[in-house]
Design an enzyme around this catalytic site. Structure first.
Site, PDB file in Angstrom:
ATOM      1  N   CYS A 241      79.316 -78.343 -44.607  1.00 42.50           N
ATOM      2  CA  CYS A 241      78.934 -79.467 -44.267  1.00 42.50           C
ATOM      3  C   CYS A 241      78.390 -79.582 -42.547  1.00 42.50           C
ATOM      4  O   CYS A 241      77.420 -80.276 -42.461  1.00 42.50           O
ATOM      5  CB  CYS A 241      80.126 -80.572 -44.067  1.00 42.50           C
ATOM      6  SG  CYS A 241      81.754 -79.741 -43.364  1.00 42.50           S
TER       7      CYS A 241
ATOM      8  N   HIS B 158      80.931 -86.002 -39.330  1.00 42.37           N
ATOM      9  CA  HIS B 158      81.065 -84.944 -38.250  1.00 42.37           C
ATOM     10  C   HIS B 158      79.894 -85.290 -37.259  1.00 42.37           C
ATOM     11  O   HIS B 158      78.747 -85.881 -37.530  1.00 42.37           O
ATOM     12  CB  HIS B 158      80.603 -83.458 -38.985  1.00 42.37           C
ATOM     13  CG  HIS B 158      81.543 -83.218 -39.758  1.00 42.37           C
ATOM     14  ND1 HIS B 158      82.863 -83.617 -39.717  1.00 42.37           N
ATOM     15  CD2 HIS B 158      81.777 -82.065 -40.419  1.00 42.37           C
ATOM     16  CE1 HIS B 158      83.768 -82.729 -40.572  1.00 42.37           C
ATOM     17  NE2 HIS B 158      82.690 -81.805 -40.970  1.00 42.37           N
TER      18      HIS B 158
HETATM   19  O1  L14 Z   1      83.411 -74.196 -45.720  1.00 40.84           O
HETATM   20  O2  L14 Z   1      87.788 -78.400 -42.649  1.00 40.84           O
HETATM   21  O3  L14 Z   1      82.515 -76.004 -46.771  1.00 40.84           O
HETATM   22  O4  L14 Z   1      86.092 -79.499 -41.901  1.00 40.84           O
HETATM   23  C1  L14 Z   1      83.950 -77.653 -45.137  1.00 40.84           C
HETATM   24  C2  L14 Z   1      85.133 -78.231 -44.322  1.00 40.84           C
HETATM   25  C3  L14 Z   1      85.480 -75.532 -44.505  1.00 40.84           C
HETATM   26  C4  L14 Z   1      86.237 -76.496 -43.653  1.00 40.84           C
HETATM   27  C5  L14 Z   1      83.466 -75.372 -46.101  1.00 40.84           C
HETATM   28  C6  L14 Z   1      86.521 -78.434 -42.652  1.00 40.84           C
HETATM   29  C7  L14 Z   1      84.603 -76.300 -45.614  1.00 40.84           C
HETATM   30  C8  L14 Z   1      85.731 -77.622 -43.294  1.00 40.84           C
END
Ligand code: L14
Length: 329
Positions: free
Chosen positions: A130, A237
């Site tokens: 993300c 985010h």
């Molecule tokens: O690798 O905890 O797609 O914000 C995305 C969310 C890893 C953790 C990934 C988080 C996840 C991330």
């Protein structure tokens, strides 16, 4: 109109449910819909276009009756095991986990950046992390014009990235309860810890940003470093991105390039207190960019602030956009 048999694996999770919502919103031509999850969630019902669908337990036979497109968001272990099974039965898997992203036989795609990479898939296409997705949507047009040399990422990541467990820790924490998922209280804290720690001292999330950016941009000469931080924000985010360019730039022109880039919304009017914030991007599919200013410590570079809905553009929407690329080929 041609329709497609679509499966959502991990349908009851936060991203899975949002995938359904986005498929519906964008009127994706779904002919048949199959919802899969663990045995724990089997039997639950989820709505799609006014009809309820029963969630089935995912098994090795789940794809035998014919699925065209399988959207996976059930974690790396499930993807490692079941994505190849789905692909062997003729489905194209669009996988949201980190399991296949850096596999050389698997394209890693952000439709605004490298749509051409879907052409060489062999049954699995990976959806990037993300934080990386929203960054590259903003960076690609700048790389095309000014050639990026180096990127420094600092992220401020919402708890929804961890799914319901993370959101629960924040909500319960605000009521005075102890965390059950994060190693520390997320209320009143910033935790410089996302995903697991690696031998080099970075977290896996940080190295995902470094490695995935290079693969998506198709440029392994880029120098990139990252610090990823969990903040007490429920969704969306935010990222501070420092960029060094090879070429000179004009700040006005650079802002105009971003303002005209696909998937980007420029919000940069500090005099009116206008800059991207998490609540602005909530439930949208755009990448908001602002606070663009010259890095006065460099010959050619900028700082900018980039915000997006991590569950939508950072996961569900990006996956559905990849599916749209596939069917429009
Ligand atoms: O690798 O905890 O797609 O914000 C995305 C969310 C890893 C953790 C990934 C988080 C996840 C991330």
């Amino acid at each position: 109109m041609k329709t497609y048999r679509v499966a959502v694996v991990g349908a009851t999770g936060m991203v899975g449910r949002t995938m359904l919502k986005v498929l519906e919103e964008r009127d994706f031509p779904v002919g048949e819909l199959k919802l899969f999850a663990s045995g724990k969630s089997a039997g639950k019902q989820l709505p799609f276009k006014g009809k309820d669908y029963v969630v089935e337990e995912l098994t090795e036979n789940s794809f035998d009756r014919g699925i065209d497109i399988a959207l996976f968001s059930a974690g790396g272990d499930i993807s490692r095991k079941f994505a190849p099974i789905a692909a062997s039965r003729g489905a194209v898997v669009i996988d949201n986990s980190s399991a296949w992203r850096m596999d050389e036989a698997v394209p890693l795609v952000v439709p605004e950046v490298n749509p051409q990479d879907i052409d060489w898939h062999k049954g699995i296409i990976a959806n990037p992390n993300c934080s990386t997705i929203q960054a590259v949507v903003a960076l690609k047009p700048l790389h095309d014009k000014y050639r990026i040399k180096r990127i420094v990422y600092s992220t401020y990541q919402a708890v929804s990235g961890s799914g319901y467990k993370g959101v629960n820790d924040l909500r319960e924490g605000l009521l005075g309860n102890k965390p059950r998922f994060y190693p520390h209280p997320i209320v009143n804290n910033c935790l410089p810890h996302i995903d697991v720690f690696l031998d080099n001292g970075y977290t896996k999330e940080e190295m995902k940003m470094v490695n995935e950016t290079k693969k998506i941009m198709g440029d392994y000469s880029l120098k990139i470093t990252a610090t990823t931080v969990r903040v007490p924000v429920e969704n969306c985010h935010s990222e501070s991105i420092n960029v060094e360019f090879e070429k000179e730039f004009d700040l006005f022109e650079l802002k105009n390039i971003l303002a005209g880039s696909k998937g980007v919304k420029l919000i940069d009017d500090p005099e009116k207190n206008l800059y991207p914030i998490a609540t602005m991007s909530e439930d949208t599919d755009l990448v908001y960019v602002g606070r663009i200013r010259r890095d006065e410590s460099l010959t050619s570079g900028i700082n900018m602030w980039v915000v997006a809905d991590n569950i939508r553009k950072g996961a569900a929407t990006n996956a559905v956009q990849i599916a749209e690329l596939l069917i429009n080929k």
